[in-house]
Motif scaffolding. Structure first.
Motif, PDB file in Angstrom:
ATOM      1  N   SER A  38       5.232 -26.281  10.589  1.00 38.61           N
ATOM      2  CA  SER A  38       6.678 -26.522  10.453  1.00 38.61           C
ATOM      3  C   SER A  38       7.468 -25.390  11.097  1.00 38.61           C
ATOM      4  O   SER A  38       8.446 -25.628  11.807  1.00 38.61           O
ATOM      5  CB  SER A  38       7.072 -26.644   8.971  1.00 38.61           C
ATOM      6  N   GLN A  43      10.430 -28.045  12.725  1.00 40.48           N
ATOM      7  CA  GLN A  43      10.688 -29.304  12.022  1.00 40.48           C
ATOM      8  C   GLN A  43      10.011 -29.276  10.655  1.00 40.48           C
ATOM      9  O   GLN A  43       8.795 -29.117  10.566  1.00 40.48           O
ATOM     10  CB  GLN A  43      10.144 -30.493  12.811  1.00 40.48           C
ATOM     11  N   TYR A  55      12.694 -35.469   9.210  1.00 43.76           N
ATOM     12  CA  TYR A  55      12.336 -34.172   9.761  1.00 43.76           C
ATOM     13  C   TYR A  55      13.639 -33.390   9.889  1.00 43.76           C
ATOM     14  O   TYR A  55      14.591 -33.858  10.507  1.00 43.76           O
ATOM     15  CB  TYR A  55      11.663 -34.313  11.131  1.00 43.76           C
ATOM     16  N   CYS A  56      13.678 -32.233   9.281  1.00 45.02           N
ATOM     17  CA  CYS A  56      14.876 -31.395   9.286  1.00 45.02           C
ATOM     18  C   CYS A  56      14.638 -30.174  10.167  1.00 45.02           C
ATOM     19  O   CYS A  56      13.550 -29.602  10.144  1.00 45.02           O
ATOM     20  CB  CYS A  56      15.212 -30.963   7.855  1.00 45.02           C
ATOM     21  N   PRO A  57      15.653 -29.777  10.938  1.00 43.25           N
ATOM     22  CA  PRO A  57      15.477 -28.650  11.854  1.00 43.25           C
ATOM     23  C   PRO A  57      15.366 -27.310  11.125  1.00 43.25           C
ATOM     24  O   PRO A  57      16.127 -27.029  10.202  1.00 43.25           O
ATOM     25  CB  PRO A  57      16.728 -28.702  12.721  1.00 43.25           C
TER      26      PRO A  57
END
Length: 140
Positions: A38, A43, A55-57
């Motif tokens: 990650s 992500q 999916y979060c930055p």
């Protein structure tokens, strides 16, 4: 226990940043909670439930804003995309492995609620991080 080996991380959200107030910042020490893939891909897979997930930055912001330590920024699911309002709340992330992927299950709690008090009781370590006032956090 280190934050890298923890299965739970919680923190006071504070004001949050970003136009949607969905971005939270971490020090190098706290970002270790997230798995190596990650962090290197930028992500993080975050889920509220089976329907609200994304999916979060996760970005290394370095020392872009003149702070004394390296900062990472995680953009959580916005309210428009099924997330919740984060400012002033307690954010709890539980790290799980589903299949071959790390999933971070999120809970957004009211400060001083029974759930928040449970997080405090379960924490193996608490401390202060963040801006001038700092943000309380814990993990186990």
């Amino acid at each position: 226990m280190t934050v890298k080996n923890a299965k739970h991380l919680w923190f006071e959200a504070g004001d949050m940043s970003g136009g949607s107030r969905n971005q939270v910042e971490f020090s190098d020490g706290l970002v270790e909670f997230f798995d190596d893939d990650s962090r290197s891909s930028g992500q993080v897979f975050v889920a509220y439930d089976s329907k609200t997930k994304a999916y979060c930055p996760l970005a290394n912001r370095g020392k872009d804003y003149g702070q004394w330590s390296n900062i990472w920024r995680l953009g959580l699911i916005t309210e428009d995309k099924g997330g919740q309002s984060y400012p002033g709340k307690i954010i709890h992330l539980e790290k799980k492995i589903i299949g071959k992927r790390f999933v971070y299950v999120i809970e957004v709690l009211e400060p001083n609620s029974a759930e928040h008090k449970s997080l405090l009781a379960n924490s193996s370590q608490t401390g202060v991080t963040g801006g001038a006032e700092g943000r309380t956090f814990g993990y186990w």
